[in-house]
Design a protein around this motif. Structure first.
Motif, PDB file in Angstrom:
ATOM      1  N   HIS A 139       0.826  -1.207   0.000  1.00 18.23           N
ATOM      2  CA  HIS A 139       0.000   0.000   0.000  1.00 18.23           C
ATOM      3  C   HIS A 139       0.864   1.263   0.000  1.00 18.23           C
ATOM      4  CE1 HIS A 139      -3.074   2.898   0.891  1.00 18.23           C
ATOM      5  NE2 HIS A 139      -2.431   3.248   1.990  1.00 18.23           N
ATOM      6  N   SER A 140       1.871   1.304   0.849  1.00 20.77           N
ATOM      7  CA  SER A 140       2.728   2.484   0.949  1.00 20.77           C
ATOM      8  C   SER A 140       3.427   2.768  -0.369  1.00 20.77           C
ATOM      9  CB  SER A 140       3.769   2.298   2.050  1.00 20.77           C
ATOM     10  OG  SER A 140       3.139   2.198   3.299  1.00 20.77           O
ATOM     11  N   ARG A 141       3.942   1.735  -0.994  1.00 16.11           N
ATOM     12  CA  ARG A 141       4.650   1.898  -2.263  1.00 16.11           C
ATOM     13  C   ARG A 141       3.719   2.417  -3.355  1.00 16.11           C
ATOM     14  NH1 ARG A 141       9.753   2.333  -4.365  1.00 16.11           N
ATOM     15  NH2 ARG A 141       9.786   1.445  -6.431  1.00 16.11           N
ATOM     16  N   LEU A 142       2.543   1.820  -3.477  1.00 17.94           N
ATOM     17  CA  LEU A 142       1.610   2.233  -4.523  1.00 17.94           C
ATOM     18  C   LEU A 142       1.007   3.602  -4.238  1.00 17.94           C
ATOM     19  CD1 LEU A 142      -0.066  -1.194  -5.148  1.00 17.94           C
ATOM     20  CD2 LEU A 142       1.374   0.057  -6.750  1.00 17.94           C
ATOM     21  N   ASP A 143       0.737   3.908  -2.972  1.00 21.58           N
ATOM     22  CA  ASP A 143       0.207   5.218  -2.614  1.00 21.58           C
ATOM     23  C   ASP A 143       1.209   6.306  -3.003  1.00 21.58           C
ATOM     24  OD1 ASP A 143      -1.771   6.925  -1.449  1.00 21.58           O
ATOM     25  OD2 ASP A 143      -0.524   7.088   0.324  1.00 21.58           O
ATOM     26  N   TYR A 144       2.481   6.056  -2.760  1.00 17.96           N
ATOM     27  CA  TYR A 144       3.530   7.016  -3.110  1.00 17.96           C
ATOM     28  C   TYR A 144       3.567   7.232  -4.625  1.00 17.96           C
ATOM     29  CZ  TYR A 144       8.197   8.987  -3.647  1.00 17.96           C
ATOM     30  OH  TYR A 144       9.254   9.785  -3.993  1.00 17.96           O
ATOM     31  N   GLN A 145       3.370   6.184  -5.395  1.00 11.77           N
ATOM     32  CA  GLN A 145       3.409   6.279  -6.858  1.00 11.77           C
ATOM     33  C   GLN A 145       2.069   6.729  -7.444  1.00 11.77           C
ATOM     34  OE1 GLN A 145       4.454   2.370  -8.217  1.00 11.77           O
ATOM     35  NE2 GLN A 145       6.520   2.502  -7.432  1.00 11.77           N
ATOM     36  N   ARG A 146       1.073   6.910  -6.586  1.00 13.11           N
ATOM     37  CA  ARG A 146      -0.291   7.251  -7.010  1.00 13.11           C
ATOM     38  C   ARG A 146      -0.846   6.199  -7.967  1.00 13.11           C
ATOM     39  NH1 ARG A 146      -1.859  12.610  -5.408  1.00 13.11           N
ATOM     40  NH2 ARG A 146      -0.085  13.625  -4.478  1.00 13.11           N
ATOM     41  N   SER A 147      -0.601   4.939  -7.609  1.00 14.24           N
ATOM     42  CA  SER A 147      -1.115   3.791  -8.355  1.00 14.24           C
ATOM     43  C   SER A 147      -1.995   2.969  -7.425  1.00 14.24           C
ATOM     44  CB  SER A 147       0.037   2.915  -8.845  1.00 14.24           C
ATOM     45  OG  SER A 147       0.863   3.621  -9.731  1.00 14.24           O
ATOM     46  N   GLN A 148      -2.706   2.019  -8.001  1.00 14.51           N
ATOM     47  CA  GLN A 148      -3.543   1.141  -7.194  1.00 14.51           C
ATOM     48  C   GLN A 148      -3.576  -0.244  -7.826  1.00 14.51           C
ATOM     49  OE1 GLN A 148      -7.320   3.009  -7.270  1.00 14.51           O
ATOM     50  NE2 GLN A 148      -7.722   2.519  -9.375  1.00 14.51           N
ATOM     51  N   THR A 149      -3.887  -1.230  -7.025  1.00 17.41           N
ATOM     52  CA  THR A 149      -4.029  -2.601  -7.526  1.00 17.41           C
ATOM     53  C   THR A 149      -4.821  -3.425  -6.540  1.00 17.41           C
ATOM     54  OG1 THR A 149      -2.820  -4.417  -8.583  1.00 17.41           O
ATOM     55  CG2 THR A 149      -1.936  -3.598  -6.492  1.00 17.41           C
ATOM     56  N   GLN A 150      -5.143  -4.625  -6.946  1.00 20.75           N
ATOM     57  CA  GLN A 150      -5.831  -5.577  -6.085  1.00 20.75           C
ATOM     58  C   GLN A 150      -4.860  -6.719  -5.805  1.00 20.75           C
ATOM     59  OE1 GLN A 150      -9.918  -6.546  -7.030  1.00 20.75           O
ATOM     60  NE2 GLN A 150      -9.485  -8.689  -6.729  1.00 20.75           N
ATOM     61  N   ILE A 151      -4.738  -7.107  -4.545  1.00 16.23           N
ATOM     62  CA  ILE A 151      -3.851  -8.183  -4.120  1.00 16.23           C
ATOM     63  C   ILE A 151      -4.694  -9.220  -3.388  1.00 16.23           C
ATOM     64  CG2 ILE A 151      -1.911  -8.789  -2.619  1.00 16.23           C
ATOM     65  CD1 ILE A 151      -0.887  -5.930  -2.985  1.00 16.23           C
ATOM     66  N   ILE A 152      -4.433 -10.481  -3.659  1.00 12.64           N
ATOM     67  CA  ILE A 152      -5.151 -11.563  -2.971  1.00 12.64           C
ATOM     68  C   ILE A 152      -4.213 -12.195  -1.952  1.00 12.64           C
ATOM     69  CG2 ILE A 152      -6.344 -13.752  -3.238  1.00 12.64           C
ATOM     70  CD1 ILE A 152      -7.575 -12.587  -5.652  1.00 12.64           C
ATOM     71  N   VAL A 153      -4.622 -12.161  -0.679  1.00  8.47           N
ATOM     72  CA  VAL A 153      -3.864 -12.759   0.420  1.00  8.47           C
ATOM     73  C   VAL A 153      -4.787 -13.726   1.131  1.00  8.47           C
ATOM     74  CG1 VAL A 153      -2.632 -12.329   2.561  1.00  8.47           C
ATOM     75  CG2 VAL A 153      -2.474 -10.660   0.702  1.00  8.47           C
ATOM     76  N   ASP A 154      -4.402 -14.989   1.171  1.00 11.04           N
ATOM     77  CA  ASP A 154      -5.212 -16.018   1.841  1.00 11.04           C
ATOM     78  C   ASP A 154      -6.666 -15.989   1.375  1.00 11.04           C
ATOM     79  OD1 ASP A 154      -2.961 -16.859   3.245  1.00 11.04           O
ATOM     80  OD2 ASP A 154      -3.401 -15.574   4.965  1.00 11.04           O
ATOM     81  N   ASP A 155      -6.874 -15.940   0.064  1.00  6.62           N
ATOM     82  CA  ASP A 155      -8.201 -15.949  -0.568  1.00  6.62           C
ATOM     83  C   ASP A 155      -9.052 -14.725  -0.247  1.00  6.62           C
ATOM     84  OD1 ASP A 155      -7.746 -18.395  -1.867  1.00  6.62           O
ATOM     85  OD2 ASP A 155      -8.349 -19.504  -0.084  1.00  6.62           O
ATOM     86  N   VAL A 156      -8.431 -13.638   0.177  1.00 10.31           N
ATOM     87  CA  VAL A 156      -9.143 -12.383   0.425  1.00 10.31           C
ATOM     88  C   VAL A 156      -8.554 -11.330  -0.510  1.00 10.31           C
ATOM     89  CG1 VAL A 156      -9.673 -10.580   2.096  1.00 10.31           C
ATOM     90  CG2 VAL A 156      -9.550 -12.956   2.840  1.00 10.31           C
ATOM     91  N   ALA A 157      -9.402 -10.668  -1.298  1.00 12.24           N
ATOM     92  CA  ALA A 157      -8.960  -9.630  -2.225  1.00 12.24           C
ATOM     93  C   ALA A 157      -8.882  -8.293  -1.496  1.00 12.24           C
ATOM     94  CB  ALA A 157      -9.913  -9.530  -3.408  1.00 12.24           C
ATOM     95  N   TRP A 158      -7.730  -7.623  -1.617  1.00 15.72           N
ATOM     96  CA  TRP A 158      -7.498  -6.325  -0.993  1.00 15.72           C
ATOM     97  C   TRP A 158      -7.221  -5.282  -2.067  1.00 15.72           C
ATOM     98  CZ3 TRP A 158      -7.687  -5.445   4.249  1.00 15.72           C
ATOM     99  CH2 TRP A 158      -7.758  -6.562   5.066  1.00 15.72           C
TER     100      TRP A 158
END
Length: 51
Positions: free
Chosen positions: A14-33
């Motif tokens: 989150h910190s890395r993408l927020d700094y770059q003003r980008s966004q994405t979806q990440i799946i961790v343990d079958d939960v999409a964030w």
């Protein structure tokens, strides 16, 4: 992956993408964030659709 490991991973992504003003979806343990430059992020994808 422990819950603490997953939380650290999400915060780092989150910190890395927020700094770059980008966004994405990440799946961790079958939960999409949604992480990055998005209001309320990081949050579960199902929570983002309710806003």
């Amino acid at each position: 992956m422990t819950a603490a490991d997953a939380q650290r991973f999400l915060q780092a992504a989150h910190s890395r993408l927020d700094y770059q003003r980008s966004q994405t979806q990440i799946i961790v343990d079958d939960v999409a964030w949604i992480v990055g430059f998005v209001r309320g992020a990081p949050c579960r994808a199902s929570e983002a659709t309710r806003q």
